[in-house]
Every structure is written in structure tokens, then in C-alpha cells.
Design a protein around this motif. Sequence first.
Motif, mmCIF file in Angstrom:
data_model
loop_
_atom_site.group_PDB
_atom_site.id
_atom_site.type_symbol
_atom_site.label_atom_id
_atom_site.label_comp_id
_atom_site.label_asym_id
_atom_site.label_seq_id
_atom_site.Cartn_x
_atom_site.Cartn_y
_atom_site.Cartn_z
ATOM 1 N N SER A 91 46.259 28.296 6.839
ATOM 2 C CA SER A 91 45.550 27.506 7.847
ATOM 3 C C SER A 91 46.283 26.228 8.260
ATOM 4 N N PRO A 92 46.907 25.471 7.307
ATOM 5 C CA PRO A 92 47.585 24.247 7.740
ATOM 6 C C PRO A 92 48.733 24.493 8.716
ATOM 7 N N PHE A 93 49.221 25.724 8.802
ATOM 8 C CA PHE A 93 50.382 26.008 9.645
ATOM 9 C C PHE A 93 50.008 26.615 11.003
ATOM 10 N N ILE A 94 48.734 26.967 11.168
ATOM 11 C CA ILE A 94 48.320 27.656 12.393
ATOM 12 C C ILE A 94 48.354 26.706 13.582
ATOM 13 N N ILE A 95 48.944 27.154 14.674
ATOM 14 C CA ILE A 95 48.898 26.438 15.947
ATOM 15 C C ILE A 95 47.974 27.236 16.859
ATOM 16 N N PHE A 96 46.841 26.652 17.216
ATOM 17 C CA PHE A 96 45.869 27.397 18.020
ATOM 18 C C PHE A 96 46.332 27.430 19.472
ATOM 19 N N GLN A 97 46.517 28.623 19.999
ATOM 20 C CA GLN A 97 47.019 28.791 21.367
ATOM 21 C C GLN A 97 46.025 29.525 22.254
ATOM 22 N N GLY A 98 44.827 29.756 21.737
ATOM 23 C CA GLY A 98 43.861 30.497 22.537
ATOM 24 C C GLY A 98 44.236 31.963 22.610
ATOM 25 N N GLN A 99 43.471 32.697 23.366
ATOM 26 C CA GLN A 99 43.735 34.132 23.516
ATOM 27 C C GLN A 99 43.432 34.464 24.962
ATOM 28 N N LYS A 100 44.502 34.536 25.758
ATOM 29 C CA LYS A 100 44.311 34.745 27.194
ATOM 30 C C LYS A 100 44.933 36.051 27.683
ATOM 31 N N THR A 101 45.260 36.940 26.761
ATOM 32 C CA THR A 101 45.822 38.231 27.165
ATOM 33 C C THR A 101 44.703 39.231 27.409
ATOM 34 N N ARG A 139 37.681 22.948 7.521
ATOM 35 C CA ARG A 139 37.413 24.385 7.594
ATOM 36 C C ARG A 139 38.494 25.103 8.392
ATOM 37 N N ILE A 140 39.001 24.468 9.435
ATOM 38 C CA ILE A 140 39.999 25.101 10.293
ATOM 39 C C ILE A 140 41.407 24.986 9.729
ATOM 40 N N THR A 141 41.745 23.838 9.156
ATOM 41 C CA THR A 141 43.128 23.613 8.704
ATOM 42 C C THR A 141 43.325 23.776 7.196
ATOM 43 N N GLY A 142 42.226 23.729 6.442
ATOM 44 C CA GLY A 142 42.359 23.778 4.994
ATOM 45 C C GLY A 142 42.674 22.434 4.368
ATOM 46 N N LEU A 143 42.819 21.397 5.201
ATOM 47 C CA LEU A 143 43.133 20.052 4.729
ATOM 48 C C LEU A 143 42.176 19.052 5.365
ATOM 49 N N SER A 144 41.968 17.910 4.707
ATOM 50 C CA SER A 144 41.220 16.832 5.345
ATOM 51 C C SER A 144 42.120 16.178 6.393
#
Length: 327
Positions: A204-214, A307-312
Motif C-alpha cells: 500500500s505505501p507504494f501504490i500510486i492511485f491513477q484511477g481507472q479510465k479504460t 487504511r489506504i497507504t498502510g502508514l500514518s
Amino acid sequence: MKHVSILIPKGHTSVVNIEGTHQIFNDVNSILKNMERPPLFKVQLVGISKETSQRNGLFKIDADVLIGDVKKTDLIIIPAIHGDPKTMMENNAAFIPWIVKQYNAGAEVASLCIASFFLAATGLLNGKQCATHWAAANDFRNTFPEVTLVDDKIMTEEDGIYTSGGAYSFTNLLVYIIEKYAGRDVAVMIAKMFMIDIDRISQSPFIIFQGQKTHDDEPIKQAQEYIENNFEEKITVDQLASMFALGRRNMERRFKKATANTVTEYIQRVKIEVAKKNLEKSRKNVNEVMYEVGYSDTKAFRTVFKRITGLSPVEYRTKYNRESAIA
């Protein structure tokens, strides 16, 4: 002794996955020897041809044996395979019945990173949880809806099938398997030798949220763009449904189908992605960042962020902000 078969697929394969797995499992044997214990792994490179070119000829890997020579194995390692999925499947189709046959005979199977696509094509992941590189999560969901993707996890294990998350997280999966086969003491030694964070379980700390537009649902794309362009506002599902002339239930159903997120999840992930970038690059404190992305409740912001990143938020800034890292 456990027989480990590291597959050598044709095409653009992760040489790091192959060499790293080969080295780590063989080093387990060296550690065991120093402990005056017998070797545990017989490691072989297994191909569908004796010589396999990789990365447009930059590397060449010679298989120890061909799949027809391996009558029984205990663990199959599938390295990440890059490139056009159709070509990748055509070039390596001969592996699929062999993997299925070996699994049905008692072998365990591990996919590393985006090798989850190839493993899923065998049908062995149907109805099971699976990890893959976070950047490939949306494509994986669209291609294999019958598999339960957990894109925040760094690894999964179910019914003798293992999957790992993105890139170098394959080392965490290897250490996990080594602990299962050789014990905690050997796993800790390997983790120290290769400087692997032994108990890390989330990407989770490494995820870059890019949406889903395909997707082709135009009103939902417009709703996504509105959320992304107005992240600092308090946006509600009813507001979006009204803006795009959709009923609330219809809006929620179509949004989830198109993006793999509920409307609320999407809004939260967009806000947190902006917050992450501010924490990485600016000198703003957590409260300033929180207000800029539309949160006024400190506890709610921290709860969603973790919850999203796994970190505070503070842990995230310490980890990724250059000035904090230097300090």
C-alpha cells in the motif's frame, strides 16, 4: 529434498526474478551446511527450449532441463513476463498443461509480480485471492474477474498457490516460503543477508492511485474527472448522481463496475493521493495538507490515510519526504 523449478519463459522476462530466486534458494543450502544440516533445495532452471533469449538478446539463459524432463517437482516459480499478453501466452502455452499437471500431483506454485497473469491463465487462481503489481491491478481485474485480486497485499497463499506483489517484493514471498520449508531461523538469516524486511505484508505505501479510465461509460468518466478536479470540496454521491442525470443506485452500480471502487472510495483515494504528493514534496504540516484536500476532522483523515497507504500521515512524510529523510 524439495525440488524447485524456476521457469524460463520465452520473451521479455524478469531476469532479476530468475537469478534472485536461484541465488536465494541456493544460499539457503549454504546456510544449512554451516548449521551442519543437510541441503533442502534442488534448484533447476526449467524451460521449453534449452536456450532462451531475454530482453531482445541482451541476456541469454540456458535451462538446466526441459519441462518434459521434469516428471515431478515440489515448487514451481513463475517469474514476471512482460510485453504483449497475447504474444506472451502464445510463446509460453506449453508451460500451462505442465503447471496444471504438476499442481494436481502435489506441487506448489508461486507467481512473482505480473506473472499472476500467466498463472491466472491456467485457471488455478479461479476463486482464490491473488496479488500482483499495483500498477497492473485494473488490467488484472478486467481480464480475470473470477480471481479475487487484493492489490494492497504483498503476497497471498491459498491451497498451495502463492502470489507476490510488485517488483522486488518477490523477495518477501521467497523469505515466507523459506520460513515455511526451512524454519524461522533460516528465514531470518536469509532476510539479514539480503537485507529484506522480513515481515512486510503490504504494498500500500507504494501504490500510486491513477484511477481507472479504460472503460466506455462516459458519464462515469466525467464524474471521475469532476472528483479529480474538485478534490478539495465535499462531494457526495447524490450530488454526482444529480449532475450526471443518474439515479443514486444506478450511479453507484455503474461507478463500481467501471472503476472497481465505490464512489466514496474513489473520492477518498483521490484526496489521499493529493495529500501523499504534498507530504512528499512540501514543507506543509499534516493539518495543512488535510485541510487542502477537504478534510476537517483530523481523526477521520488519519484513519482513511492509514487504511489506504498502510502508514500514518507522519510516518508517510518521514518515509518519502526528502528533507525528513535527510534529517
